[in-house]
Write a protein that holds these residues in place. Structure first.
Motif, PDB file in Angstrom:
ATOM      1  N   ARG A   1      -2.639  -2.285  -2.732  1.00  0.00           N
ATOM      2  CA  ARG A   1      -1.802  -3.140  -1.887  1.00  0.00           C
ATOM      3  C   ARG A   1      -0.430  -2.513  -1.632  1.00  0.00           C
ATOM      4  NH1 ARG A   1      -1.670  -9.443  -2.778  1.00  0.00           N
ATOM      5  NH2 ARG A   1      -3.662  -8.768  -3.562  1.00  0.00           N
ATOM      6  N   GLY A   2       0.087  -1.768  -2.606  1.00  0.00           N
ATOM      7  CA  GLY A   2       1.412  -1.167  -2.492  1.00  0.00           C
ATOM      8  C   GLY A   2       1.525  -0.089  -1.433  1.00  0.00           C
TER       9      GLY A   2
ATOM     10  N   TYR B   1      -0.313  -0.153   1.505  1.00  0.00           N
ATOM     11  CA  TYR B   1      -0.564  -0.732   2.829  1.00  0.00           C
ATOM     12  C   TYR B   1       0.587  -1.657   3.211  1.00  0.00           C
ATOM     13  CZ  TYR B   1      -5.129   1.352   2.320  1.00  0.00           C
ATOM     14  OH  TYR B   1      -6.141   2.270   2.156  1.00  0.00           O
ATOM     15  N   THR B   2       1.763  -1.050   3.347  1.00  0.00           N
ATOM     16  CA  THR B   2       2.967  -1.790   3.695  1.00  0.00           C
ATOM     17  C   THR B   2       2.955  -2.134   5.185  1.00  0.00           C
ATOM     18  OG1 THR B   2       4.188   0.213   4.257  1.00  0.00           O
ATOM     19  CG2 THR B   2       4.265  -0.507   1.931  1.00  0.00           C
TER      20      THR B   2
ATOM     21  N   GLU C   1       5.052  -1.266   7.278  1.00  0.00           N
ATOM     22  CA  GLU C   1       5.463  -0.052   7.987  1.00  0.00           C
ATOM     23  C   GLU C   1       4.274   0.899   8.179  1.00  0.00           C
ATOM     24  OE1 GLU C   1       8.777  -2.110   6.202  1.00  0.00           O
ATOM     25  OE2 GLU C   1       7.055  -1.235   5.189  1.00  0.00           O
TER      26      GLU C   1
END
Length: 142
Positions: A4-5, A7-8, A10
């Motif tokens: 998850r970290g 797939y920001t 941005e």
């Protein structure tokens, strides 16, 4: 470790930027690269000027959002680059991803920094540079 970290918002937004680089079927050069670790792939259609500098870029992505975001970072800044420029940038990226070098000078790469903690995504980040090296001739014919 959760992905998850990486797939920001941005990264996801940058992945969407690939829509600006549609496939160019009649481009003189086509190349592809595939990640053995995740199965992602990128195809590039490229055109160059007489000196071998990239003038046209089309992307056909079959990659995760990180691979697509990296391909967009590549596409945005590859115009005017030669095969040797791409090779040097690819080497710098690989060194950085291996944790042995500083952030590469390629504009926009800092966006991909969260992926350093996810080695399974490193090959996806390199796909566009690898596809460009596959596409571009090793020598420019006069």
């Amino acid at each position: 470790m959760s992905a998850r970290g990486i797939y920001t918002p941005e990264v996801l937004g940058q992945a969407m930027a690939l829509a600006r680089y549609p496939w160019v079927a009649d481009a003189p050069y086509h190349g592809a690269a595939r990640s053995r670790s995740c199965g992602s792939s990128i195809e590039l259609s490229l055109g160059t000027d007489a000196a071998g500098a990239i003038q046209t870029i089309g992307v056909r992505p079959h990659a995760c959002a990180v691979g697509q975001a990296a391909a967009a970072v590549f596409a945005e800044h590859a115009f005017g680059c030669s095969r040797s420029d791409i090779a040097m940038a690819r080497a710098s990226l690989a060194t950085w991803l291996a944790g042995e070098g500083k952030l590469p000078a390629w504009p926009g790469v800092a966006l991909l920094e969260p992926a350093l903690a996810y080695p399974a995504r490193h090959a996806a980040i390199l796909l566009a540079w690898d596809a460009a090296l596959d596409a571009l001739p090793k020598q420019v014919c006069p």
